[in-house]
Design a protein around this motif. Sequence first.
Motif, PDB file in Angstrom:
ATOM      1  N   GLU A   1     -82.376  67.670   6.389  1.00  0.00           N
ATOM      2  CA  GLU A   1     -81.002  67.170   6.379  1.00  0.00           C
ATOM      3  C   GLU A   1     -80.445  67.339   4.973  1.00  0.00           C
ATOM      4  O   GLU A   1     -81.102  66.976   3.993  1.00  0.00           O
TER       5      GLU A   1
ATOM      6  N   GLN B   1     -77.806  66.656   1.842  1.00  0.00           N
ATOM      7  CA  GLN B   1     -76.953  65.597   1.322  1.00  0.00           C
ATOM      8  C   GLN B   1     -75.494  66.067   1.393  1.00  0.00           C
ATOM      9  O   GLN B   1     -75.175  67.176   0.944  1.00  0.00           O
TER      10      GLN B   1
ATOM     11  N   THR C   1     -81.966  65.235   1.952  1.00  0.00           N
ATOM     12  CA  THR C   1     -82.042  63.777   1.886  1.00  0.00           C
ATOM     13  C   THR C   1     -83.423  63.318   1.433  1.00  0.00           C
ATOM     14  O   THR C   1     -83.595  62.158   1.045  1.00  0.00           O
TER      15      THR C   1
END
Length: 494
Positions: A129, A131, A143
């Motif tokens: 994922e 940021q 992340t």
Amino acid sequence: MSHTLHDAAVAEQCRRSFYRFFQEFWETIEAVDLQLNWHMEYLCGQLQEVYELWAAKQAQPNMLVNVPPGTSKSTTITQLFPAWLWLQQPSIRVISSSHAAPLAISHSVKTRLCLRSPKFQRLFPGHIEFQDDQDGKTDYRTTALGQRYSTSTGTGGAIGNHADFILIDDPLDPQAGATEAGLKAAEAHLKTLTTRKTDKARTVTILVMQRLHEQDPAGLWLASGRPLRHICLPGELTRDAAGKLGQQVRPAWLREEYEEGLLDPVRLPRSVLVDLATALGSYGYAGQVQQLPAPDEGGILKKAWFRSMSWGTFMETVTGADKAVWHGDADTAYTDNQQNDPSALLVSCYLGQTLYVRYAGEMWLELPQLKKRLPQLLAEHRAATGQSKLYVEPKASGKSVVQELRSLTQLNVVEAPTPDGDKRSRVNTSAPFIEAGRVVLLEGAWNEALVSQAASFPAAAHDDILDCLTQAIRRHSAPVHHGPGVYQTFKPLT
């Protein structure tokens, strides 16, 4: 097998093998079909081993990769390898660099293209994922606090960022060649990046480039004597001056993988190599395809042009050898730092329109030591007699040497005539004299250094011995006017 089970099997294979990942995800960043060759599997295996040693928290040497263009080096190392690293650990931090910012950005964008592709998202859902506030082309983060940061030669480097893996892809522009300014900028950039390691022992710097100069970043790494994981794959196997085949291949056993002497018979067949040799010229082909700073046979000056003979043969067969007057040519510098240019001395005589070289060598000495060493060398090689002269290149340091040696010794020290043109033009002017076999080296341990420096010009680390040689040739081969329209091409020096 169901579609879901198939995806799970492929995903597991990709996790375990970077080579499998490379094959599977090529299509996410390249529009052309993948044409596999043995070197791709080998390179992927080496990169995976680098990661596994890092993951095991083991120290390891940096990695140097010298391969030709058109072999998918950037796709493998700078684009897909960072994506596979995040597949292993999304918290890994990577800094990548190239000679130009647009190229560095392109590499970074392709890594992100792979990670955001529908295929990656399908095989590894939710694994990575990004940021939202750190998702630019040159700097994006996960992340899990992983990062991929891009920079380029000549910029401020990566100040404020540190990495577990540092990838440097062509720090010099192969098309522009190795200028002095470019070499210094690339060296400074590499030094800056070495301070950006998260762990001095574990972080690995991977440098991938084509050879352009003896003192390009790859050359500096090789000359340092520090351990390296070195992969060098020329486009074709050729024989060196000693007749040995493919001596630049590293590891050496990879020579066995070449087919009919070719690295990649499909993408780099002999017809393509011939076209590249024409387009790039001898130096470009030697560096970019063969991973040699200069052609094996030599560049402007060919190794085969230099003749040699023993001292005994010289004395027995050359008319006037017993009465030869030996002269010195010096190119001086004030330093004991071997990173800087050395001082050089060449001792020669001119007999029968041939220049016989008795000695040539370099020395890194401060001025007081240089003033002592020059007279010693001249005396050792019979160039300190009442008839001998020492010709010193008239640059700033040379003028001081002339003044000092005149006041302290009985040497006949004179300033050499100021040379016309730059170094390349002086070498070009001397080339016909050398090609005609008019330079004969009296056999000695120094022969190889002179020939190697001459043949490597202008890609040699230093060219001071060559400066002395061209200075001697220029003096001996000066045209002399003997009346209207009458010239003697070569003037014997007495």
